[in-house]
Structure formats: C-alpha cells, structure tokens
Design a protein around this motif. Structure first.
Motif, PDB file in Angstrom:
ATOM      1  N   THR A 212       0.820  -1.194   0.000  1.00  0.00           N
ATOM      2  CA  THR A 212       0.000   0.000   0.000  1.00  0.00           C
ATOM      3  C   THR A 212       0.861   1.253   0.000  1.00  0.00           C
ATOM      4  OG1 THR A 212      -1.704  -1.155   1.260  1.00  0.00           O
ATOM      5  CG2 THR A 212      -1.824   1.243   1.214  1.00  0.00           C
ATOM      6  N   VAL A 213       0.565   2.200  -0.870  1.00  0.00           N
ATOM      7  CA  VAL A 213       1.216   3.494  -0.847  1.00  0.00           C
ATOM      8  C   VAL A 213       0.750   4.232   0.402  1.00  0.00           C
ATOM      9  CG1 VAL A 213       1.458   5.697  -2.023  1.00  0.00           C
ATOM     10  CG2 VAL A 213       1.307   3.592  -3.353  1.00  0.00           C
ATOM     11  N   THR A 214       1.669   4.705   1.216  1.00  0.00           N
ATOM     12  CA  THR A 214       1.310   5.402   2.447  1.00  0.00           C
ATOM     13  C   THR A 214       1.480   6.899   2.269  1.00  0.00           C
ATOM     14  OG1 THR A 214       3.520   5.373   3.411  1.00  0.00           O
ATOM     15  CG2 THR A 214       2.149   3.414   3.756  1.00  0.00           C
ATOM     16  N   ALA A 215       0.961   7.640   3.215  1.00  0.00           N
ATOM     17  CA  ALA A 215       0.999   9.095   3.137  1.00  0.00           C
ATOM     18  C   ALA A 215       2.405   9.654   3.252  1.00  0.00           C
ATOM     19  CB  ALA A 215       0.110   9.708   4.224  1.00  0.00           C
ATOM     20  N   THR A 216       3.356   8.881   3.766  1.00  0.00           N
ATOM     21  CA  THR A 216       4.739   9.338   3.811  1.00  0.00           C
ATOM     22  C   THR A 216       5.412   9.244   2.446  1.00  0.00           C
ATOM     23  OG1 THR A 216       5.571   7.142   4.369  1.00  0.00           O
ATOM     24  CG2 THR A 216       4.981   8.583   6.200  1.00  0.00           C
ATOM     25  N   GLY A 217       4.791   8.516   1.520  1.00  0.00           N
ATOM     26  CA  GLY A 217       5.387   8.308   0.209  1.00  0.00           C
ATOM     27  C   GLY A 217       6.375   7.168   0.182  1.00  0.00           C
TER      28      GLY A 217
ATOM     29  N   ALA B 277      -6.312   7.918   0.228  1.00  0.00           N
ATOM     30  CA  ALA B 277      -7.511   7.095   0.384  1.00  0.00           C
ATOM     31  C   ALA B 277      -7.357   5.828  -0.440  1.00  0.00           C
ATOM     32  CB  ALA B 277      -8.756   7.854  -0.067  1.00  0.00           C
ATOM     33  N   SER B 278      -7.715   4.701   0.157  1.00  0.00           N
ATOM     34  CA  SER B 278      -7.656   3.406  -0.530  1.00  0.00           C
ATOM     35  C   SER B 278      -9.043   2.796  -0.558  1.00  0.00           C
ATOM     36  CB  SER B 278      -6.688   2.460   0.189  1.00  0.00           C
ATOM     37  OG  SER B 278      -5.395   3.017   0.272  1.00  0.00           O
ATOM     38  N   THR B 279      -9.503   2.400  -1.742  1.00  0.00           N
ATOM     39  CA  THR B 279     -10.802   1.759  -1.843  1.00  0.00           C
ATOM     40  C   THR B 279     -10.666   0.269  -1.553  1.00  0.00           C
ATOM     41  OG1 THR B 279     -10.549   1.460  -4.233  1.00  0.00           O
ATOM     42  CG2 THR B 279     -11.659   3.460  -3.486  1.00  0.00           C
ATOM     43  N   ARG B 280     -11.802  -0.374  -1.313  1.00  0.00           N
ATOM     44  CA  ARG B 280     -11.829  -1.756  -0.856  1.00  0.00           C
ATOM     45  C   ARG B 280     -11.278  -2.704  -1.925  1.00  0.00           C
ATOM     46  NH1 ARG B 280     -17.516  -3.055   1.269  1.00  0.00           N
ATOM     47  NH2 ARG B 280     -16.874  -1.445   2.754  1.00  0.00           N
ATOM     48  N   ALA B 281     -10.373  -3.575  -1.508  1.00  0.00           N
ATOM     49  CA  ALA B 281      -9.792  -4.576  -2.405  1.00  0.00           C
ATOM     50  C   ALA B 281      -9.527  -5.836  -1.591  1.00  0.00           C
ATOM     51  CB  ALA B 281      -8.523  -4.054  -3.046  1.00  0.00           C
ATOM     52  N   THR B 282     -10.610  -6.516  -1.201  1.00  0.00           N
ATOM     53  CA  THR B 282     -10.490  -7.718  -0.383  1.00  0.00           C
ATOM     54  C   THR B 282     -11.300  -8.841  -1.016  1.00  0.00           C
ATOM     55  OG1 THR B 282     -12.348  -6.949   0.980  1.00  0.00           O
ATOM     56  CG2 THR B 282     -10.132  -6.474   1.768  1.00  0.00           C
ATOM     57  N   SER B 283     -10.949 -10.068  -0.675  1.00  0.00           N
ATOM     58  CA  SER B 283     -11.647 -11.220  -1.239  1.00  0.00           C
ATOM     59  C   SER B 283     -12.991 -11.405  -0.548  1.00  0.00           C
ATOM     60  CB  SER B 283     -10.790 -12.473  -1.077  1.00  0.00           C
ATOM     61  OG  SER B 283     -10.529 -12.713   0.294  1.00  0.00           O
TER      62      SER B 283
ATOM     63  N   ASP C 163     -17.063   2.848   0.136  1.00  0.00           N
ATOM     64  CA  ASP C 163     -16.254   1.645  -0.085  1.00  0.00           C
ATOM     65  C   ASP C 163     -14.782   1.905   0.210  1.00  0.00           C
ATOM     66  OD1 ASP C 163     -15.721   3.241  -2.257  1.00  0.00           O
ATOM     67  OD2 ASP C 163     -15.614   1.587  -3.690  1.00  0.00           O
ATOM     68  N   LEU C 164     -14.506   2.822   1.131  1.00  0.00           N
ATOM     69  CA  LEU C 164     -13.122   3.082   1.497  1.00  0.00           C
ATOM     70  C   LEU C 164     -12.616   2.023   2.466  1.00  0.00           C
ATOM     71  CD1 LEU C 164     -12.806   6.952   1.914  1.00  0.00           C
ATOM     72  CD2 LEU C 164     -12.328   5.531  -0.082  1.00  0.00           C
ATOM     73  N   ASP C 165     -11.404   1.580   2.236  1.00  0.00           N
ATOM     74  CA  ASP C 165     -10.765   0.582   3.086  1.00  0.00           C
ATOM     75  C   ASP C 165      -9.846   1.224   4.120  1.00  0.00           C
ATOM     76  OD1 ASP C 165      -9.928  -2.317   3.579  1.00  0.00           O
ATOM     77  OD2 ASP C 165      -8.005  -1.387   3.098  1.00  0.00           O
ATOM     78  N   LYS C 166      -9.274   2.387   3.763  1.00  0.00           N
ATOM     79  CA  LYS C 166      -8.331   3.024   4.675  1.00  0.00           C
ATOM     80  C   LYS C 166      -8.127   4.477   4.286  1.00  0.00           C
ATOM     81  CE  LYS C 166      -4.003   1.710   4.541  1.00  0.00           C
ATOM     82  NZ  LYS C 166      -2.737   0.971   4.741  1.00  0.00           N
ATOM     83  N   LEU C 167      -7.910   5.310   5.291  1.00  0.00           N
ATOM     84  CA  LEU C 167      -7.521   6.705   5.108  1.00  0.00           C
ATOM     85  C   LEU C 167      -6.223   6.949   5.861  1.00  0.00           C
ATOM     86  CD1 LEU C 167     -10.852   8.689   5.576  1.00  0.00           C
ATOM     87  CD2 LEU C 167      -9.471   8.653   3.502  1.00  0.00           C
ATOM     88  N   GLU C 168      -5.299   7.637   5.228  1.00  0.00           N
ATOM     89  CA  GLU C 168      -4.049   8.011   5.877  1.00  0.00           C
ATOM     90  C   GLU C 168      -3.886   9.516   5.733  1.00  0.00           C
ATOM     91  OE1 GLU C 168      -0.887   5.699   4.210  1.00  0.00           O
ATOM     92  OE2 GLU C 168      -2.152   3.919   4.060  1.00  0.00           O
ATOM     93  N   ILE C 169      -3.689  10.198   6.862  1.00  0.00           N
ATOM     94  CA  ILE C 169      -3.581  11.648   6.874  1.00  0.00           C
ATOM     95  C   ILE C 169      -2.228  12.036   7.427  1.00  0.00           C
ATOM     96  CG2 ILE C 169      -4.576  13.813   7.707  1.00  0.00           C
ATOM     97  CD1 ILE C 169      -6.757  10.824   7.998  1.00  0.00           C
ATOM     98  N   LEU C 170      -1.374  12.603   6.571  1.00  0.00           N
ATOM     99  CA  LEU C 170      -0.081  13.116   6.993  1.00  0.00           C
ATOM    100  C   LEU C 170      -0.193  14.628   7.110  1.00  0.00           C
ATOM    101  CD1 LEU C 170       3.472  12.229   5.900  1.00  0.00           C
ATOM    102  CD2 LEU C 170       2.738  14.592   5.707  1.00  0.00           C
ATOM    103  N   ARG C 171       0.199  15.163   8.268  1.00  0.00           N
ATOM    104  CA  ARG C 171       0.085  16.587   8.529  1.00  0.00           C
ATOM    105  C   ARG C 171       1.483  17.200   8.560  1.00  0.00           C
ATOM    106  NH1 ARG C 171      -2.585  13.499  11.761  1.00  0.00           N
ATOM    107  NH2 ARG C 171      -1.353  13.916  13.634  1.00  0.00           N
ATOM    108  N   GLY C 172       1.719  18.161   7.694  1.00  0.00           N
ATOM    109  CA  GLY C 172       3.019  18.799   7.580  1.00  0.00           C
ATOM    110  C   GLY C 172       3.514  18.782   6.145  1.00  0.00           C
ATOM    111  N   SER C 173       4.358  19.732   5.802  1.00  0.00           N
ATOM    112  CA  SER C 173       4.881  19.834   4.435  1.00  0.00           C
ATOM    113  C   SER C 173       5.746  18.620   4.107  1.00  0.00           C
ATOM    114  CB  SER C 173       5.707  21.111   4.292  1.00  0.00           C
ATOM    115  OG  SER C 173       4.927  22.261   4.575  1.00  0.00           O
ATOM    116  N   ASN C 174       5.556  18.072   2.893  1.00  0.00           N
ATOM    117  CA  ASN C 174       6.298  16.865   2.514  1.00  0.00           C
ATOM    118  C   ASN C 174       6.522  16.811   1.008  1.00  0.00           C
ATOM    119  OD1 ASN C 174       7.645  14.449   2.841  1.00  0.00           O
ATOM    120  ND2 ASN C 174       5.797  13.213   2.764  1.00  0.00           N
ATOM    121  N   SER C 175       6.989  17.915   0.430  1.00  0.00           N
ATOM    122  CA  SER C 175       7.280  17.910  -1.006  1.00  0.00           C
ATOM    123  C   SER C 175       8.553  17.157  -1.327  1.00  0.00           C
ATOM    124  CB  SER C 175       7.369  19.349  -1.524  1.00  0.00           C
ATOM    125  OG  SER C 175       6.082  19.929  -1.619  1.00  0.00           O
ATOM    126  N   THR C 176       9.372  16.829  -0.316  1.00  0.00           N
ATOM    127  CA  THR C 176      10.590  16.068  -0.564  1.00  0.00           C
ATOM    128  C   THR C 176      10.280  14.754  -1.274  1.00  0.00           C
ATOM    129  OG1 THR C 176      11.567  17.005   1.432  1.00  0.00           O
ATOM    130  CG2 THR C 176      12.638  15.063   0.502  1.00  0.00           C
TER     131      THR C 176
END
Length: 616
Positions: free
Chosen positions: A27-32, A148-154, A122-135
């Motif tokens: 999963t791609v996370t909010a930290t990148g 935001a990740s939509t549902r992808a389960t069996s 149908d969201l499976d997960k939300l990740e919220i990163l607070r703070g500048s992160n253009s790096t």
C-alpha cells in the motif's frame, strides 16, 4: 481514448483465475514510502475500514474529523464543494491520492481537489499526513497529504442504507485471490439524496446523486515480481444555488453540475527483500458541466494529467536504507471560456535513513523542474526515538511547494510571472502506545507544530486600477502577495477503560494568520475537537456517540464576516445479527444545530438513517 482502452485490457489480462483467502498488498502510504508508522517522525493518522464502518454513512468529513489538525468547509449538503484543510492550510495545499493516483483537478482555478466527490462508502483506509512533505511528493504537499484506498479484499460484501431527506446509499464489493496467482476485485457504489438548500436562505432542496466503480487487479509472476492495474470511475449530478439577477445574492437557482472523474494506474513491482522498485503510469481526468434550468451549458471544464512514476527502496546493509524516486507529469486544461493550455513537470528525490532498534531517522532532498516557473528544491528530515517501552518521541521538518495552477497562469486572469508557493514546517511530538489499542488500553499523543508559507497566491482585484499588474486586466489577476503562518497544538487520547468500552478525544489548536496584515486566515477555527465513545452492553450490540465541537472563525480575509462556532452530536448503534449480517443506524445532528462552515451556505439538520451489511 487509447489510455482508457489500455486500462480496460489491463484489467482483463490480469484477471487470471484466483480463488479464496485474503489478498496481500503493498500500500502506498501518506509518507510516500513503505515505512511503518511507528518508524516515522512525521505526524500520520491511519483510519482503517472497521473505524470507517463504525462511523457509518457516506459523508467522508465525519471520518476525517477523527484525525487531529483536520477542518473543512462545505457549500451546502453532501456532494457540495468540500475543501479539507490540514493545520490551517489552504484546501488546495493538501495533496490527495486515491488508490495511488494523484487526483488534483488541473482545470480547477487553484488546482485542488473537491472532497465532495469522494464518499466513504467503499473506502478501506484513510491516511492523513500533517506537515509539508514535497521532498517525497513534489507539488501540492504544503499542508499535508491525504491518501484514500478503496476496498480490495476477497469475498462478497454488500450494504444498503436509507434515511432522512430520502437519502439512499448502496455498496457492493467482491474479490477473488490466490497467494500464488494474484487478485481481482470490483466494487460499486450508488448514492442519492434530496439534500438541503445549498443557500441557507433558500427554500428548494438541492439534491446529489453519484455512482462509482472501482477495479483492482494483480498478477504474481513469482514471489518477487507482480503486475498491477487499478481504475476508478465516478459520475455525479449536483443541484446548485447561485447568485441570480437582479440582487446577485446567494439564492435558489435551477443550475446543475455534472461531474465525471476517471482515474487509473498500471505498472509493475519488484521486491527482492533488499530492493523494492515500483514503476507505474497513471492518469486522472475530471470533466465538469454546469447547466441552467433549460439544459444549456453555462460553464464547462476538462482537466487531465498523466504521470510516469518510479519509486524504490534499497536496504544495502543492516539498518541502513535508501528511498529514491522520479516522475514526469503532463497536465492540461480547457474551459468553456479558455482554449486551454498544458504544462510539464519533472522531479526526482533521494532519502537516506536508518532504522535501528529504538531509533529511526530519515533525511532527503528533491529537485523539480516545471516548464512554466523553473526549478524548485525541497528538503526534509524526520526522527523517531523510543524513550522507553510504549513511549516515543517524534520530530520532523519539511519543505513544501505548490506550482501555480494552469488557470492561475494561463486563463484570462492568469499571470505567467507567478512563483510557486513555498513552505517550511516543523513539529515535535510525544506519543504513548498505538491508536488501535491493540496491545494496550491507553493511547495518547501531543504534538506542537508550525508552518510558514511564502509567495502564497491570491486573486487581486483590479477594480479602479489600470496600471502595473492590472494593465489590460480590468477584472483582476493572480499574484504572489501573501505570507502566512499556522502554528498550534494537536492532542489525542484513546482509552479502553473496561472491556467493551472505548473512549476517544481529539483536539487541535490552530493559530493561522496572514503575516502581511496580522489578520486571521479565513475559515480557520482556532479550536476544533471530536469526542467519541463506544459501549457494547452485550457482545453483538455496539452503541456509540460522536460530538464535534468547533469554535468561531472569520469567513473573509478582512475578518469582517464572522462564522459562529457549533457543536454537533451523532448517536449511532449496530447489531451483529449473525456472522454474515449486521444492522446499523444513527441520528445525526441530534439537537438540530444551525450553523455554517461557509457564509450563506446551509448545513443539514437532524436526520435518522438505518441500514444493513452482508458479508460472505
């Protein structure tokens, strides 16, 4: 047309036979990066599927309010334009990613994302990163990042809900997986409501209807190499209020906005253990048509972006790691009144880190080249240290930038001399335990933060001005005119004082000001808090309550129009009838609070909803 055909074929090709058991995913996370939450010094909140379902309903803002630092404004009911702010940022300074695809609209005046088009169904997960992160993320990540990740389960799952104002929502999802072969999953949602009058003074309800489809597919060549494809299509119709003649004040109108959004990505992942590399092509297209009562177009816009991304992680020895990546983006827009323009940007980053026993640290740099404004360089660093079992000290510093939107550069109000907005943020926090309370009965965290932003872009009125920047621009233009600062405190406390009882409190103090004038930034409440609790009197029944408390703020930059504070209570409950069936319901805005998050726009009063879920 070719890219749409490409994604359709990709999903079919990857739909090899796959059966049973749960899928595994990267999963791609909010930290990148692929970092674990406890190993980053950045402030990140993860809200999983169980919590999203417990909150109930399609309104995503009720989920986002459970993370500190989050506030929003909305121009009416569910589906209306919704801007989400992190730590007092502008709404368009929040980078939004859905299923790995950046979804900012290049045709929007400020190039942001309208959260009114994203429902929680149908969201499976939300990740919220607070703070500048253009790096890591490049442009737009000034206030932070929402993934935001939509549902992808069996298995097969479905739910339906009906409630106040003839509101109906349904979702069906299914997936087949095999650990040796791959995964194929689909989900679909439909939402419809008669709504409320967007204009607080109006008498005619403004409805909203949307349907959406999501597809996920992966094929495993072996335990190291896989191909993936994802796509999402959403189409909605929103009834609007406007500013009709002769008074030109917000009132009932017959105008309708139709929105179509199509996003997708396809690529490959190589994971040898020491080396992880992901390469992908992605696109995001947003089309909007505004129609009057006769069906004639009053405004149209098309925003498109295409990206090539390469992201990787290399662990050469022991605790050392190196994150790296590069991407190229092509963006373009047209409107009913603009023939349109396009631009290109390229960026690359490298981030070195160490994750060893109690300490984790990362430092990185990024270079971006934009066809219109030139080069931007971003730096960032974070550290996390486990003081003692359960206690962790976190700190981060990050730079952010936001490229001027195509509209700000090239429209009839455009200014090709604009510089990118730039920010520097830092935070320092102390946390105990885990938010999920999986290994302890108490979680607590407190964070202090500050962000300074320079070259902030704003619209400049040219009324009565004909010289300087207003030459040949009678209606105004955009310019880098503002320096802002946001600083404050975030605090969270979650506890399980007894079996079957969970309590939570989330509070944010935000002091956001224009450093040029000393005035408060518009629509930034100083205090915002959410109090929540759940109680299970018996194993199959859960009762819950959520209280949102927000202080007053100003609606305009001159601080002459005041928005009152408000308190909104929701009661909710669920009954697990069997292993496969659950009944649930809630009452929103229990005491019918009358409030506004944007001056002149109404909000929903008391409403009851009931629904059922099926899992096979």
């Amino acid at each position: 047309m070719y890219k749409y055909l490409f994604f359709g074929v990709s999903l079919v090709v990857l739909a090899r036979p796959a059966f049973a058991q749960d899928e595994t995913s990267i999963t791609v996370t909010a930290t990148g990066t692929r970092i674990e939450v406890e190993d980053t010094g950045q402030a990140v909140t993860v809200i999983g599927e169980a919590e999203i379902e417990a909150v109930q309903g399609a309104d995503l803002t009720r989920v986002l309010e459970r993370a500190p630092g989050v506030t929003f404004t909305r121009n009416g009911g569910t589906g209306s334009f919704t801007g989400v702010r992190l730590r007092g940022s502008e709404a368009e300074q929040v980078l939004t990613v859905i299923d790995g695809v950046r979804v900012s609209d290049p045709a929007a005046p400020t190039g942001g994302y309208d959260f009114g088009n994203l429902l929680a169904l149908d969201l499976d997960k939300l990740e919220i990163l607070r703070g500048s992160n253009s790096t890591i993320w490049g442009s737009d990540a000034i206030g932070g990042v929402i993934v935001a990740s939509t549902r992808a389960t069996s298995g097969l799952r479905a739910s339906a809900e009906y409630g106040a104002r003839d509101t109906v929502s349904t979702v069906v999802s299914g997936g087949l997986s095999d650990p040796d072969t791959g995964f194929l999953g689909l989900s679909g949602t439909w939402f419809s409501t008669d709504g409320i009058s967007a204009a607080e003074s109006g008498t005619e309800a403004d409805g909203f209807e949307q349907w959406a489809l999501n597809g996920h597919a992966r094929y495993y060549f072996n335990d190291r190499f896989e191909l993936f494809a994802r796509t999402r299509y959403a189409e909605g119709e929103l009834e609007l209020d406007g500013f009709p003649a002769p008074n030109f004040t917000l009132a009932d109108t017959d105008e309708v906005q139709e929105t179509r959004q199509w996003t997708g990505s396809a690529g490959a992942v190589l994971d040898t253990g020491a080396l992880f590399v992901s390469a992908a092509y992605s696109f995001s297209d947003t089309d909007r048509d505004n129609l009057d009562g006769s069906g004639a177009e009053t405004f149209t816009s098309q925003g498109q972006s295409d990206r090539l991304d390469l992201r990787g992680e290399w662990r050469p020895i022991g605790p050392l790691l190196l994150n790296f990546g590069a991407e190229n983006e092509w963006a373009r827009y047209t409107t009913l009144f603009d023939t349109g323009e396009d631009t290109r940007s390229t960026g690359a980053y490298v981030q070195a880190g160490i994750e060893y026993n109690a300490i984790s640290g990362h430092i990185g740099a990024r270079v971006d080249d934009h066809a219109d404004f030139g080069t931007a360089v971003s730096f960032g660093a974070d550290a996390s240290y486990e003081l003692s079992p359960g206690w962790r000290l976190r700190a981060s510093i990050g730079e952010g930038f936001k490229a001027p939107s195509l509209y700000q550069l090239h429209s009839e109000y455009g200014n090709l001399s604009l510089d990118p907005e730039q920010s520097t943020s830092f935070d320092l926090g102390l946390a105990y335990g885990e938010r999920t309370l999986s290994r302890q009965r108490v979680y607590g965290a407190v964070t202090v933060y500050q962000r300074n932003t320079d070259n902030q872009i704003a619209f400049v009125s040219c009324f009565g001005e004909t010289t300087g920047i207003c030459t040949n621009r009678p209606f105004g233009t955009y310019d880098n005119i503002t320096r802002t600062r946001a600083r404050g405190v975030e605090a969270e406390l979650w506890a399980r004082p007894a079996d079957g009882v969970t309590l939570g409190a989330i509070y944010t103090l935000t002091d956001a000001e224009n450093r040029e004038t000393g005035l408060a930034l518009a629509r930034r409440p100083r205090h915002a808090a959410t109090f929540t609790g759940e109680f299970s009197p018996i194993a199959a029944v859960t009762l819950g309550a959520d209280l949102r408390v927000v202080s007053s703020s100003f609606d305009n930059a001159a601080n002459t129009v005041r928005l009152g504070g408000y308190e909104v209570m929701t009661l909710r409950g669920s009954w697990q009838v069997s292993e496969q069936v659950q009944l649930f319901g809630r009452v929103e805005n229990l005491w019918d609070e009358q409030y506004q998050t944007a001056a002149g726009y109404g909000t929903a009063g008391t409403g009851a909803h009931i629904g059922a879920r099926l899992a096979l």
